[in-house]
Design a protein around this motif. Structure first.
Motif, mmCIF file in Angstrom:
data_model
loop_
_atom_site.group_PDB
_atom_site.id
_atom_site.type_symbol
_atom_site.label_atom_id
_atom_site.label_comp_id
_atom_site.label_asym_id
_atom_site.label_seq_id
_atom_site.Cartn_x
_atom_site.Cartn_y
_atom_site.Cartn_z
ATOM 1 N N GLY A 1 0.774 -1.226 0.000
ATOM 2 C CA GLY A 1 0.000 0.000 0.000
ATOM 3 C C GLY A 1 0.807 1.277 0.000
ATOM 4 O O GLY A 1 0.238 2.361 -0.134
ATOM 5 N N THR A 2 2.123 1.185 0.153
ATOM 6 C CA THR A 2 2.946 2.396 0.085
ATOM 7 C C THR A 2 3.448 2.653 -1.331
ATOM 8 O O THR A 2 4.098 3.671 -1.576
ATOM 9 C CB THR A 2 4.161 2.298 1.032
ATOM 10 O OG1 THR A 2 4.964 1.177 0.657
ATOM 11 C CG2 THR A 2 3.709 2.137 2.474
ATOM 12 N N VAL B 1 -9.195 -0.380 6.092
ATOM 13 C CA VAL B 1 -8.072 -0.853 5.282
ATOM 14 C C VAL B 1 -6.904 -1.266 6.168
ATOM 15 O O VAL B 1 -6.525 -0.546 7.095
ATOM 16 C CB VAL B 1 -7.606 0.232 4.286
ATOM 17 C CG1 VAL B 1 -6.457 -0.287 3.421
ATOM 18 C CG2 VAL B 1 -8.770 0.695 3.409
ATOM 19 N N ARG B 2 -6.357 -2.421 5.847
ATOM 20 C CA ARG B 2 -5.073 -2.848 6.399
ATOM 21 C C ARG B 2 -4.121 -2.964 5.211
ATOM 22 O O ARG B 2 -4.494 -3.500 4.174
ATOM 23 C CB ARG B 2 -5.211 -4.190 7.115
ATOM 24 C CG ARG B 2 -3.927 -4.665 7.804
ATOM 25 C CD ARG B 2 -4.159 -6.015 8.451
ATOM 26 N NE ARG B 2 -5.182 -5.946 9.494
ATOM 27 C CZ ARG B 2 -6.036 -6.932 9.770
ATOM 28 N NH1 ARG B 2 -5.994 -8.066 9.078
ATOM 29 N NH2 ARG B 2 -6.931 -6.791 10.719
ATOM 30 N N THR B 3 -2.924 -2.459 5.347
ATOM 31 C CA THR B 3 -1.984 -2.559 4.236
ATOM 32 C C THR B 3 -0.633 -3.020 4.731
ATOM 33 O O THR B 3 -0.266 -2.782 5.887
ATOM 34 C CB THR B 3 -1.843 -1.227 3.479
ATOM 35 O OG1 THR B 3 -1.085 -1.434 2.281
ATOM 36 C CG2 THR B 3 -1.147 -0.160 4.322
ATOM 37 N N THR B 4 0.088 -3.701 3.855
ATOM 38 C CA THR B 4 1.402 -4.224 4.215
ATOM 39 C C THR B 4 2.494 -3.321 3.671
ATOM 40 O O THR B 4 2.350 -2.664 2.648
ATOM 41 C CB THR B 4 1.617 -5.641 3.653
ATOM 42 O OG1 THR B 4 1.642 -5.586 2.208
ATOM 43 C CG2 THR B 4 0.530 -6.582 4.116
ATOM 44 N N THR C 1 -4.673 0.578 9.037
ATOM 45 C CA THR C 1 -3.620 -0.086 9.803
ATOM 46 C C THR C 1 -2.516 -0.499 8.843
ATOM 47 O O THR C 1 -2.792 -0.997 7.739
ATOM 48 C CB THR C 1 -4.157 -1.340 10.518
ATOM 49 O OG1 THR C 1 -5.284 -0.986 11.302
ATOM 50 C CG2 THR C 1 -3.082 -1.964 11.394
ATOM 51 N N VAL C 2 -1.282 -0.286 9.237
ATOM 52 C CA VAL C 2 -0.130 -0.703 8.431
ATOM 53 C C VAL C 2 0.617 -1.786 9.204
ATOM 54 O O VAL C 2 0.972 -1.604 10.375
ATOM 55 C CB VAL C 2 0.813 0.484 8.131
ATOM 56 C CG1 VAL C 2 1.978 0.032 7.248
ATOM 57 C CG2 VAL C 2 0.042 1.620 7.457
ATOM 58 N N VAL C 3 0.837 -2.926 8.543
ATOM 59 C CA VAL C 3 1.536 -4.042 9.172
ATOM 60 C C VAL C 3 2.726 -4.437 8.305
ATOM 61 O O VAL C 3 2.757 -4.176 7.105
ATOM 62 C CB VAL C 3 0.599 -5.258 9.359
ATOM 63 C CG1 VAL C 3 -0.556 -4.902 10.272
ATOM 64 C CG2 VAL C 3 0.087 -5.765 8.021
ATOM 65 N N ARG C 4 3.686 -5.078 8.926
ATOM 66 C CA ARG C 4 4.873 -5.482 8.194
ATOM 67 C C ARG C 4 4.693 -6.882 7.616
ATOM 68 O O ARG C 4 4.325 -7.821 8.317
ATOM 69 C CB ARG C 4 6.115 -5.467 9.088
ATOM 70 C CG ARG C 4 7.410 -5.697 8.314
ATOM 71 C CD ARG C 4 8.632 -5.761 9.215
ATOM 72 N NE ARG C 4 9.849 -5.900 8.427
ATOM 73 C CZ ARG C 4 10.252 -7.036 7.851
ATOM 74 N NH1 ARG C 4 9.510 -8.133 8.012
ATOM 75 N NH2 ARG C 4 11.352 -7.094 7.139
#
Length: 343
Positions: free
Chosen positions: A9-10, A28-31, A57-60
């Protein structure tokens, strides 16, 4: 409204997908491979629209590793799998792109299936459709597949093999998981923030006068905002299940036409854009010493056209005029300081 995972998402396409989802009211959740990009992404998105931070939310998670994917897809109804190895740095060779792309898509699909995700929309590319074929006069359609047995660049090979693996997985092991593939041609359009995506470098170099003459070929182009819109339509429309969708604005354009549009729409700010096209024989000769022209060797002298008639017919999708997209791309590159203003 649903909870949606957007991988990558970046990135250029991914960030616009996140924006469109937030504006549509989804959670939205994005990696991201590097969580330090989270603050940057949030800043870009808040500049573009208003949303509650709790809905993002941003997750690795990394396509090359299994860690993090189970948590990333948990409780999500849909997945937009946008992330893919890119040519952001030097062109890759051999398996440098193929293995991460294929294994990455399988990691995402397995996690999605196990989590009970309803549908995955895979961002493929025209590179999985129209490369490695003999010259033809008709546009490429979703029925076509790139010939991976021909001498084609690693990126196109990776997109093709990754998509083939995705369809095979869903058929053999999907357990009811729905799959849709979106195939953009060359993606242009405005940036959400100061970044340097590979697909905009042609316009950037034209503005900076680093393209003395245009390579002699034509291809399709499409706006990143319309690509994001197609992803959302493919995510929810029942007609999209099990389908591939090409995304192109109109028909193919010669690269020299992109330069012409820049000069016409930006005037003096695009004064360094090229005005002529290289002869095919000279482009081939220069390809022996120029890595970028070497990657284009199968396209030189050709017009790689495609059609979005299927997306228009089944999903009601429409692309904006490519002239507006080219102008918006250039304006954005200049505004963000990515392209230098001509002196």
């Amino acid at each position: 409204m649903a909870q949606v995972l957007v991988t990558g998402g970046t990135g250029f396409i991914g960030s616009w997908c996140v924006l469109h989802l937030l504006e549509a009211g989804h959670t939205v959740r994005t990696t991201a491979r590097d969580l330090r990009r989270e603050a940057t992404l949030r800043s870009w998105l808040h500049t573009a629209t208003s949303f509650d931070d709790e809905r993002l939310t941003v997750v690795r998670a990394d396509l090359e590793h299994s860690d993090g994917w189970k948590d990333a897809v948990a409780d999500c109804e849909f997945v937009l799998h946008v992330a893919s190895p890119t040519l952001r740095n030097t062109p890759a060779t051999g398996d440098e792109l193929v293995v991460p792309a294929r294994e990455g898509v399988l990691r995402v699909l397995r996690a999605a299936r196990d989590a009970g995700v309803r549908r995955v929309v895979l961002t493929s590319a025209f590179g999985a459709v129209g490369i490695g074929h003999p010259p033809r006069s008709t546009p490429f359609t979703e029925e076509d597949w790139t010939d991976v047995d021909s001498d084609i660049p690693p990126y196109q090979r990776s997109k093709t093999l990754a998509e083939r693996a995705a369809w095979q997985f869903v058929e053999e092991e999907g357990g009811g998981l729905e799959l849709v593939a979106v195939h953009p041609v060359g993606v242009l359009g405005p940036l959400l923030g100061p970044d340097d995506p590979p697909s905009l470098r042609l316009v950037r170099r034209m503005l900076e006068g680093r393209v003395p003459a245009c390579p002699p070929f034509g291809m399709g182009f499409v706006d990143v905002r319309d690509v994001a819109d197609l992803h959302l339509r493919a995510m929810t429309d029942p007609a999209a299940v099990g389908e591939r969708f090409l995304a192109i604005a109109g028909h193919s354009l010669r690269v020299v036409e992109i330069a012409r549009i820049l000069r016409e729409r930006l005037g003096g700010r695009a004064a360094k854009a090229p005005t002529r096209e290289l002869p095919v024989w000279l482009a081939r000769a220069l390809g022996t010493v120029n890595p970028e022209l070497r990657l284009l060797r199968h396209q030189l002298g050709r017009d790689l056209d495609a059609t979005s008639a299927k997306a228009e017919r089944l999903l009601g999708w429409r692309a904006r005029p490519i002239e507006d997209t080219v102008a918006d791309t250039a304006e954005s590159l200049l505004a963000h300081g990515i392209a230098e203003h001509p002196v």
